[in-house]
Scaffold this motif. Structure first.
Motif, PDB file in Angstrom:
ATOM      1  N   ARG A  43       3.279   3.380   6.718  1.00 21.04           N
ATOM      2  CA  ARG A  43       2.780   3.201   5.344  1.00 21.04           C
ATOM      3  C   ARG A  43       3.945   3.103   4.357  1.00 21.04           C
ATOM      4  O   ARG A  43       3.880   2.349   3.369  1.00 21.04           O
ATOM      5  CB  ARG A  43       1.859   4.363   4.971  1.00 21.04           C
ATOM      6  N   MET A  44       5.017   3.876   4.606  1.00 24.07           N
ATOM      7  CA  MET A  44       6.192   3.794   3.738  1.00 24.07           C
ATOM      8  C   MET A  44       6.776   2.385   3.742  1.00 24.07           C
ATOM      9  O   MET A  44       7.275   1.902   2.721  1.00 24.07           O
ATOM     10  CB  MET A  44       7.262   4.800   4.191  1.00 24.07           C
ATOM     11  N   TRP A  45       6.702   1.716   4.889  1.00 30.80           N
ATOM     12  CA  TRP A  45       7.230   0.355   5.000  1.00 30.80           C
ATOM     13  C   TRP A  45       6.375  -0.629   4.201  1.00 30.80           C
ATOM     14  O   TRP A  45       6.881  -1.445   3.435  1.00 30.80           O
ATOM     15  CB  TRP A  45       7.289  -0.057   6.462  1.00 30.80           C
ATOM     16  N   PHE A  46       5.057  -0.523   4.369  1.00 29.32           N
ATOM     17  CA  PHE A  46       4.152  -1.477   3.735  1.00 29.32           C
ATOM     18  C   PHE A  46       3.888  -1.167   2.259  1.00 29.32           C
ATOM     19  O   PHE A  46       3.481  -2.052   1.505  1.00 29.32           O
ATOM     20  CB  PHE A  46       2.824  -1.541   4.499  1.00 29.32           C
ATOM     21  N   GLN A  47       4.108   0.107   1.854  1.00 27.55           N
ATOM     22  CA  GLN A  47       3.917   0.474   0.444  1.00 27.55           C
ATOM     23  C   GLN A  47       5.239   0.913  -0.181  1.00 27.55           C
ATOM     24  O   GLN A  47       5.278   1.813  -1.019  1.00 27.55           O
ATOM     25  CB  GLN A  47       2.879   1.593   0.330  1.00 27.55           C
ATOM     26  N   TRP A  48       6.307   0.259   0.253  1.00 29.21           N
ATOM     27  CA  TRP A  48       7.653   0.655  -0.186  1.00 29.21           C
ATOM     28  C   TRP A  48       7.759   0.724  -1.703  1.00 29.21           C
ATOM     29  O   TRP A  48       8.186   1.737  -2.263  1.00 29.21           O
ATOM     30  CB  TRP A  48       8.664  -0.344   0.381  1.00 29.21           C
ATOM     31  N   ASN A  49       7.371  -0.333  -2.385  1.00 23.24           N
ATOM     32  CA  ASN A  49       7.517  -0.382  -3.846  1.00 23.24           C
ATOM     33  C   ASN A  49       6.647   0.660  -4.540  1.00 23.24           C
ATOM     34  O   ASN A  49       7.090   1.333  -5.479  1.00 23.24           O
ATOM     35  CB  ASN A  49       7.161  -1.782  -4.359  1.00 23.24           C
ATOM     36  N   GLU A  50       5.395   0.803  -4.065  1.00 21.30           N
ATOM     37  CA  GLU A  50       4.485   1.765  -4.698  1.00 21.30           C
ATOM     38  C   GLU A  50       4.994   3.193  -4.558  1.00 21.30           C
ATOM     39  O   GLU A  50       4.965   3.987  -5.510  1.00 21.30           O
ATOM     40  CB  GLU A  50       3.079   1.661  -4.081  1.00 21.30           C
ATOM     41  N   GLN A  51       5.489   3.532  -3.353  1.00 19.04           N
ATOM     42  CA  GLN A  51       5.984   4.889  -3.111  1.00 19.04           C
ATOM     43  C   GLN A  51       7.249   5.163  -3.929  1.00 19.04           C
ATOM     44  O   GLN A  51       7.394   6.239  -4.518  1.00 19.04           O
ATOM     45  CB  GLN A  51       6.276   5.087  -1.612  1.00 19.04           C
ATOM     46  N   ARG A  52       8.144   4.177  -3.964  1.00 17.70           N
ATOM     47  CA  ARG A  52       9.392   4.349  -4.739  1.00 17.70           C
ATOM     48  C   ARG A  52       9.082   4.513  -6.225  1.00 17.70           C
ATOM     49  O   ARG A  52       9.643   5.387  -6.886  1.00 17.70           O
ATOM     50  CB  ARG A  52      10.289   3.126  -4.510  1.00 17.70           C
ATOM     51  N   ASP A  53       8.190   3.668  -6.737  1.00 21.16           N
ATOM     52  CA  ASP A  53       7.843   3.743  -8.159  1.00 21.16           C
ATOM     53  C   ASP A  53       7.163   5.072  -8.499  1.00 21.16           C
ATOM     54  O   ASP A  53       7.392   5.635  -9.581  1.00 21.16           O
ATOM     55  CB  ASP A  53       6.928   2.578  -8.544  1.00 21.16           C
ATOM     56  N   TYR A  54       6.327   5.578  -7.575  1.00 16.36           N
ATOM     57  CA  TYR A  54       5.650   6.858  -7.826  1.00 16.36           C
ATOM     58  C   TYR A  54       6.657   8.001  -7.933  1.00 16.36           C
ATOM     59  O   TYR A  54       6.592   8.821  -8.858  1.00 16.36           O
ATOM     60  CB  TYR A  54       4.651   7.147  -6.702  1.00 16.36           C
TER      61      TYR A  54
END
Length: 269
Positions: A43-54
């Motif tokens: 999930r970290m790979w596929f939601q990289w931008n969302e997780q980083r921005d959060y």
């Protein structure tokens, strides 16, 4: 048929199941145990931008540190899973995953959410059991050398792992007056106490595996929710975390409760 006869029949069924599955049950247990880390790493790979921005927005830590956080989670979890499944450097992998649990507990403010905190502790209990298993494998080359088994750290890891695992079930108790909830609470509480003290441990743990797996399929059916809805990710997270606790319980079924348990003490009586 009396209670002792029913218990005896249930234990016979459990023993037969263990004999039939003894060669692949530990492998299934390890796969289930690491499933939540595997899913989260992907999930970290596929939601990289969302997780980083959060993380950047929540902690105001800047782009670079937020990126490092996501990268650490991705590599730490996927790397740990690969090492555990390949049976290489398992102890280091377990310590790494302990670190990931601690990091996420702070980063996502899980420390202040009792339900999620208890589930993370239960996940740590599963890793403790895996660590205990890897210690026993590492020492198998010294077979025949006398050891003080009662004071062995492995025994206390197994005890700690069992106690932490039951925290998952405490989050499933429902405090209302419906007949089903009362039965579920009474039976569930009885089983988790048996696992915690190590009495009829394999039978109790196997029953909990069946119970938790059934509840997991019913309550956390994320595949029935469209992927674009937030509830999909929430249920998916709960589903795989429950599968990891099931993996820990399967390790208890496969390996037994360890020396610090009533089952072991009964052998001395």
């Amino acid at each position: 048929m009396g209670n002792s006869d029913i218990m005896g029949a249930a234990e016979d069924i459990a023993d037969q199941f263990l004999r039939m599955t003894k060669h692949y049950l530990p492998h299934l247990a390890r796969l289930c145990l690491i499933s939540t880390f595997l899913e989260d790493g992907i999930r970290m790979w596929f939601q990289w931008n969302e997780q980083r921005d959060y993380i950047e927005a929540t902690w105001n830590c800047g782009y670079f540190l937020a990126t490092c956080f996501v990268l650490t989670n991705l590599l730490g979890q996927l790397g740990g899973c690969i090492l555990i499944l390949s049976r290489n450097f398992v102890q280091y992998a377990c310590f790494g995953l302990f670190g990931i649990i601690g990091l996420q507990t702070v980063a996502y403010s899980i420390l202040w959410d009792l339900k999620f905190l208890m589930r993370n502790l239960a996940l740590g209990g599963g890793l403790l059991l895996l660590l205990a298993e890897s210690r026993s494998e590492g020492k198998s080359m010294f077979a025949g050398v006398p050891t003080i088994s009662e004071s062995s750290p492995k025994q206390y890891m197994q005890l700690g792992g069992r106690v932490l695992l039951i925290l998952m079930f405490m989050t499933l108790l429902h405090f209302n007056a419906s007949f089903f909830s009362i039965i579920q609470n009474v039976v569930g509480t009885g089983l988790i106490v048996l696992v915690a003290i190590g009495f009829k441990t394999k039978l109790a743990a196997l029953t909990l595996v069946i119970w938790l797996f059934s509840l997991n399929l019913y309550f956390n059916a994320f595949w029935t929710i469209p992927a674009y809805k937030p509830m999909h990710d929430f249920l998916k997270y709960d589903f795989f975390q429950s599968m990891s606790v099931i993996g820990g319980l399967l390790l208890v079924v496969a390996l037994g409760p360890g020396g610090v348990s009533m089952d072991e003490k009964k052998k001395e009586w």
